[in-house]
Write a protein that holds these residues in place. Structure first.
Motif, PDB file in Angstrom:
ATOM      1  N   SER A   1      -4.785   4.058  15.393  1.00 21.68           N
ATOM      2  CA  SER A   1      -4.466   3.311  14.425  1.00 21.68           C
ATOM      3  C   SER A   1      -4.709   1.780  14.569  1.00 21.68           C
ATOM      4  CB  SER A   1      -3.055   3.578  13.945  1.00 21.68           C
ATOM      5  OG  SER A   1      -2.236   3.504  14.978  1.00 21.68           O
TER       6      SER A   1
ATOM      7  N   GLU B   1       0.662  -0.963  -0.083  1.00 27.64           N
ATOM      8  CA  GLU B   1      -0.157  -0.033   0.065  1.00 27.64           C
ATOM      9  C   GLU B   1       1.009   1.340   0.007  1.00 27.64           C
ATOM     10  OE1 GLU B   1      -3.439   0.106  -0.063  1.00 27.64           O
ATOM     11  OE2 GLU B   1      -2.933  -1.909  -0.738  1.00 27.64           O
TER      12      GLU B   1
ATOM     13  N   ARG C   1      -3.339  -1.712   4.115  1.00 31.63           N
ATOM     14  CA  ARG C   1      -3.824  -0.719   4.859  1.00 31.63           C
ATOM     15  C   ARG C   1      -2.808   0.704   4.388  1.00 31.63           C
ATOM     16  NH1 ARG C   1      -6.024  -3.722   8.850  1.00 31.63           N
ATOM     17  NH2 ARG C   1      -8.013  -3.084   9.213  1.00 31.63           N
ATOM     18  N   THR C   2      -2.967   1.909   4.457  1.00 36.25           N
ATOM     19  CA  THR C   2      -2.041   2.928   4.034  1.00 36.25           C
ATOM     20  C   THR C   2      -0.947   2.851   5.297  1.00 36.25           C
ATOM     21  OG1 THR C   2      -3.795   4.240   2.875  1.00 36.25           O
ATOM     22  CG2 THR C   2      -1.822   5.451   3.899  1.00 36.25           C
TER      23      THR C   2
ATOM     24  N   ASN D   1      -7.322   4.049  11.666  1.00 36.68           N
ATOM     25  CA  ASN D   1      -7.729   2.796  11.057  1.00 36.68           C
ATOM     26  C   ASN D   1      -6.454   2.456  10.147  1.00 36.68           C
ATOM     27  OD1 ASN D   1     -10.024   2.358  12.681  1.00 36.68           O
ATOM     28  ND2 ASN D   1     -11.195   3.895  11.285  1.00 36.68           N
ATOM     29  N   GLN D   2      -5.502   3.126  10.069  1.00 39.96           N
ATOM     30  CA  GLN D   2      -4.304   2.659   9.225  1.00 39.96           C
ATOM     31  C   GLN D   2      -3.164   2.121  10.068  1.00 39.96           C
ATOM     32  OE1 GLN D   2      -5.110   3.049   6.019  1.00 39.96           O
ATOM     33  NE2 GLN D   2      -6.959   4.028   6.685  1.00 39.96           N
ATOM     34  N   THR D   3      -2.055   1.769   9.417  1.00 38.63           N
ATOM     35  CA  THR D   3      -0.885   1.278   9.938  1.00 38.63           C
ATOM     36  C   THR D   3       0.032   2.372  10.165  1.00 38.63           C
ATOM     37  OG1 THR D   3      -1.123  -0.795   8.774  1.00 38.63           O
ATOM     38  CG2 THR D   3       1.183  -0.259   9.813  1.00 38.63           C
TER      39      THR D   3
END
Length: 156
Positions: free
Chosen positions: A58, A2, A92-93, A39-41
């Motif tokens: 996150s 990603e 995920r981004t 909610n991303q990395t």
């Protein structure tokens, strides 16, 4: 993999930190940061995690450290390469959120940068790495009362 985005707040002379955090308090910028990484990395070094980790929403926090134990809400990796290998599997981004040495290692690999330039002069001990603006295209620029947000994308 990603997209990998470096995300940072800094002064115009690239100061990103002092001994115990950031030399400014700009809640609007910090809320923007938290909204981007939600909610991303997020990949960051141990010191950055100790400063910001309690606020992160996150979905996956990857901490780069030698000798720091895994804990609730994060996993530890001994190198950026190991953290990126794990992050690739999460779909995920990937945000890289500091500190200075982690940014320096990630800069050549990054696809984009979300940089908030804090208005004012600040002293610090940690700096965002220098980058050649000719390698980056400005996608978006927003002026706020206490900072300017710039979204960069690597030129192909």
């Amino acid at each position: 993999m990603e997209r990998m985005i470096l995300i940072s707040a800094m002064s115009r002379d690239r100061v990103i930190g002092t001994q115990d955090g950031m030399p400014w308090n700009v809640p609007e910028e910090y809320q923007q940061y938290l909204a981007f990484v939600q909610n991303q990395t997020v990949i960051m070094g141990r010191k950055s995690y100790e400063i910001f980790g309690k606020d992160l929403l996150s979905s996956k926090n990857l901490v780069i450290s030698r000798g720091y134990p895994d804990g609730p809400g994060y996993q530890v990796y001994s190198s950026l390469e190991q953290a990126l290998e794990s992050a690739k599997t999460l779909d995920r981004t990937i945000f890289v959120a500091g500190g200075a040495s982690i940014y320096a290692q990630a800069l050549p690999l990054a696809d984009e940068m979300y940089l908030s330039y804090i208005k004012g002069d600040y002293e610090g001990i940690a700096y965002f790495p220098e980058f050649d603006p000719q390698n980056w295209m400005i996608v978006e620029q927003r002026d706020h009362p206490q900072f300017e947000f710039v979204h960069y994308k690597r030129q192909e």
